[in-house]
Design a protein around this motif. Structure first.
Motif, short mmCIF file in Angstrom:
data_model
loop_
_atom_site.label_atom_id
_atom_site.label_comp_id
_atom_site.label_asym_id
_atom_site.label_seq_id
_atom_site.Cartn_x
_atom_site.Cartn_y
_atom_site.Cartn_z
N GLN A 39 10.17 -6.91 -16.33
CA GLN A 39 11.36 -7.39 -15.65
C GLN A 39 12.04 -8.56 -16.38
O GLN A 39 13.26 -8.58 -16.50
N PRO A 40 11.29 -9.53 -16.91
CA PRO A 40 11.95 -10.57 -17.70
C PRO A 40 12.69 -10.02 -18.91
O PRO A 40 13.76 -10.51 -19.27
N THR A 41 12.13 -8.99 -19.55
CA THR A 41 12.79 -8.39 -20.70
C THR A 41 14.08 -7.70 -20.28
O THR A 41 15.11 -7.80 -20.97
N HIS A 42 14.05 -6.97 -19.16
CA HIS A 42 15.27 -6.32 -18.67
C HIS A 42 16.38 -7.35 -18.49
O HIS A 42 17.53 -7.13 -18.90
N LYS A 43 16.04 -8.46 -17.89
CA LYS A 43 17.05 -9.49 -17.64
C LYS A 43 17.52 -10.11 -18.95
O LYS A 43 18.72 -10.33 -19.16
N ARG A 44 16.59 -10.34 -19.86
CA ARG A 44 16.93 -10.97 -21.14
C ARG A 44 17.87 -10.09 -21.96
O ARG A 44 18.81 -10.59 -22.60
N LEU A 45 17.66 -8.79 -21.96
CA LEU A 45 18.51 -7.88 -22.72
C LEU A 45 19.97 -7.99 -22.28
O LEU A 45 20.89 -8.00 -23.10
N VAL A 46 20.16 -8.07 -20.96
CA VAL A 46 21.51 -8.18 -20.42
C VAL A 46 22.12 -9.54 -20.75
O VAL A 46 23.29 -9.64 -21.16
N GLU A 47 21.35 -10.59 -20.58
CA GLU A 47 21.84 -11.93 -20.91
C GLU A 47 22.22 -12.04 -22.38
O GLU A 47 23.24 -12.64 -22.73
N ASP A 48 21.42 -11.43 -23.24
CA ASP A 48 21.72 -11.47 -24.67
C ASP A 48 22.95 -10.65 -25.02
O ASP A 48 23.67 -10.96 -25.97
N ALA A 49 23.20 -9.59 -24.26
CA ALA A 49 24.42 -8.80 -24.48
C ALA A 49 25.66 -9.62 -24.15
O ALA A 49 26.66 -9.59 -24.89
N VAL A 50 25.61 -10.37 -23.05
CA VAL A 50 26.74 -11.23 -22.69
C VAL A 50 26.93 -12.31 -23.75
O VAL A 50 28.06 -12.62 -24.15
N ALA A 51 25.83 -12.88 -24.22
CA ALA A 51 25.90 -13.91 -25.26
C ALA A 51 26.48 -13.34 -26.55
O ALA A 51 27.25 -14.02 -27.25
N TYR A 52 26.12 -12.11 -26.87
CA TYR A 52 26.67 -11.48 -28.07
C TYR A 52 28.18 -11.31 -27.95
O TYR A 52 28.92 -11.56 -28.90
N MET A 53 28.63 -10.90 -26.79
CA MET A 53 30.07 -10.74 -26.58
C MET A 53 30.79 -12.08 -26.75
O MET A 53 31.86 -12.15 -27.36
N ALA A 54 30.19 -13.15 -26.24
CA ALA A 54 30.79 -14.48 -26.38
C ALA A 54 30.87 -14.90 -27.83
O ALA A 54 31.82 -15.57 -28.24
N ALA A 55 29.89 -14.49 -28.63
CA ALA A 55 29.87 -14.85 -30.05
C ALA A 55 30.77 -13.96 -30.90
O ALA A 55 31.06 -14.30 -32.05
N HIS A 56 31.20 -12.83 -30.31
CA HIS A 56 32.02 -11.88 -31.06
C HIS A 56 33.24 -11.45 -30.24
O HIS A 56 33.43 -10.26 -29.96
N PRO A 57 34.09 -12.40 -29.88
CA PRO A 57 35.25 -12.06 -29.04
C PRO A 57 36.25 -11.14 -29.73
O PRO A 57 37.01 -10.44 -29.04
N ASP A 58 36.25 -11.11 -31.04
CA ASP A 58 37.21 -10.28 -31.76
C ASP A 58 36.81 -8.81 -31.80
O ASP A 58 37.66 -7.94 -32.03
N THR A 59 35.54 -8.52 -31.59
CA THR A 59 35.08 -7.12 -31.66
C THR A 59 34.54 -6.61 -30.33
O THR A 59 34.04 -5.48 -30.26
N THR A 60 34.62 -7.43 -29.29
CA THR A 60 34.19 -7.01 -27.96
C THR A 60 35.30 -7.34 -26.96
O THR A 60 36.30 -7.96 -27.31
#
Length: 357
Positions: A39-60
């Protein structure tokens, strides 16, 4: 029942609608351990996806996501936390009961001391079998079916032996345990056939014969689970229903595409959780590369199952070694592939979903 995430400042009517977490009627939660990515991994994967989008606003599609969240008075961290919690909570659904062949008693989890690898029976909806083709429901790929596990392990065999003849709870007056003379044992705790199986039959069909004996039961595949919750999100956008749909990162867990409860299933998942940061599994460059492995969901279409199935093909084709090997080197190699792809898959879903907000 509705549960609303409270913002640190006054929220708008729009955000109350968006960030209201609605549970379907009759859906109950339990606190038992999961059988999936932890369950912690499931949550982490989603949180990291949001963080990735924040770091790549030009491609997301981050700009639109950020604007929606900010307009409602929420921080991005609060949004990611709530979304990840939704993905995590699916393992706690108390929505699948199996009824004993002899006793007729319906229970949501094993009672014979093997909870370490099967915590609750809701886990049976979290698989997609890439070792064969379609199923009796008409799906392109099957879900969990004990009789079709390509590589059975000790725990699989134990389950198949213990649960032989058990059936899915289909309510009062439905299937029963074994009958002795004219007397049949019957119980019902939650009509899993008419609720859970029906919900997850998106684009396919069910028959009670599909669930009357565990050893031959054909559970709906996890891409249908994801599609059901995504459809709910499309109808009424909430963070929780979108989070539920994102539990489908299980498709990047090789055991879930080889459909086995055994073969180092739990050990692999615990290793991923324990080594997530040390192994840099959410490496930014690896996620960027993984983004190109998926076909984006077409604009104007809401079927996310082709995307999800692409993820399943990756874990099945490139992750099978973790079923037989517990070496750090083998696990590290698989994790370096499946974790970035799991995060990338979530990013693709969010890029599409944010248009609904």
């Amino acid at each position: 029942m509705k549960i609303t995430i409270k913002a640190p400042q006054k929220s708008s009517h729009m955000m109350k609608k968006i960030l209201t977490m609605a549970l379907g009627t009759g859906l109950m939660l339990s606190s038992l351990e999961s059988q999936a990515f932890t369950q912690p991994t499931h949550k982490r994967l989603v949180e990291d996806a949001v963080a990735y989008m924040a770091a790549h606003p030009d491609t997301t599609n981050f700009a639109k996501l950020s604007a929606t969240v900010q307009a409602a008075g929420y921080s991005l961290e609060q949004f990611a936390d709530a979304l990840g919690q939704g993905a995590r909570d699916v393992d706690d659904f108390d929505d699948t009961y199996l009824c004993g062949a002899v006793t007729g008693d319906c229970v949501p989890a094993p009672v014979f001391g093997v909870g370490s690898f099967v915590a609750t029976y809701t886990a049976w909806w979290h698989f997609q079998n890439h070792s064969r083709g379609g199923d009796v429901h008409g799906n392109d790929l099957a879900g969990y079916n004990y009789s079709q596990i390509p590589v059975k392990g000790t725990e699989d065999t134990l389950l198949g032996t213990w649960l032989v003849g058990d059936h899915l709870d289909d309510g009062k007056g439905g299937m029963t345990g074994w009958c002795f003379w004219r007397w049949c044992n019957e119980d019902s705790e939650y009509n899993s056939y008419e609720i859970t199986a029906k919900n997850y039959s998106v684009g396919s069909y069910n028959n009670k014969s599909h669930y009357e004996n565990f050893e031959k039961a054909a559970f709906q595949p996890i891409d249908n689970l994801g599609q059901y919750w995504y459809n709910e999100f499309i109808k009424t956008p909430t963070v929780q229903t979108l989070g539920f749909a994102l539990h489908t990162t299980d498709l990047l867990q090789p055991h879930h595409t080889w459909t086995t409860s055994a073969n180092n299933h739990g050990g692999w998942e615990s290793w991923v959780e324990d080594n997530y940061d040390a192994k840099d599994m959410n490496n930014d460059a690896a996620i960027t590369e993984a983004m190109n492995s998926f076909t984006p969901i077409p604009v104007g279409q809401n079927d996310i199952r082709p995307l999800l199935t692409e993820g399943g093909a990756i874990s099945y084709g490139q992750g099978g070694i973790v079923l037989s090997s517990t070496s750090d080197a083998d696990r590290s190699e698989v994790a370096a592939t499946v974790i970035p792809h799991a995060i990338a898959m979530v990013v693709h879903v969010l890029n599409h979903a944010v248009e609904r907000f």
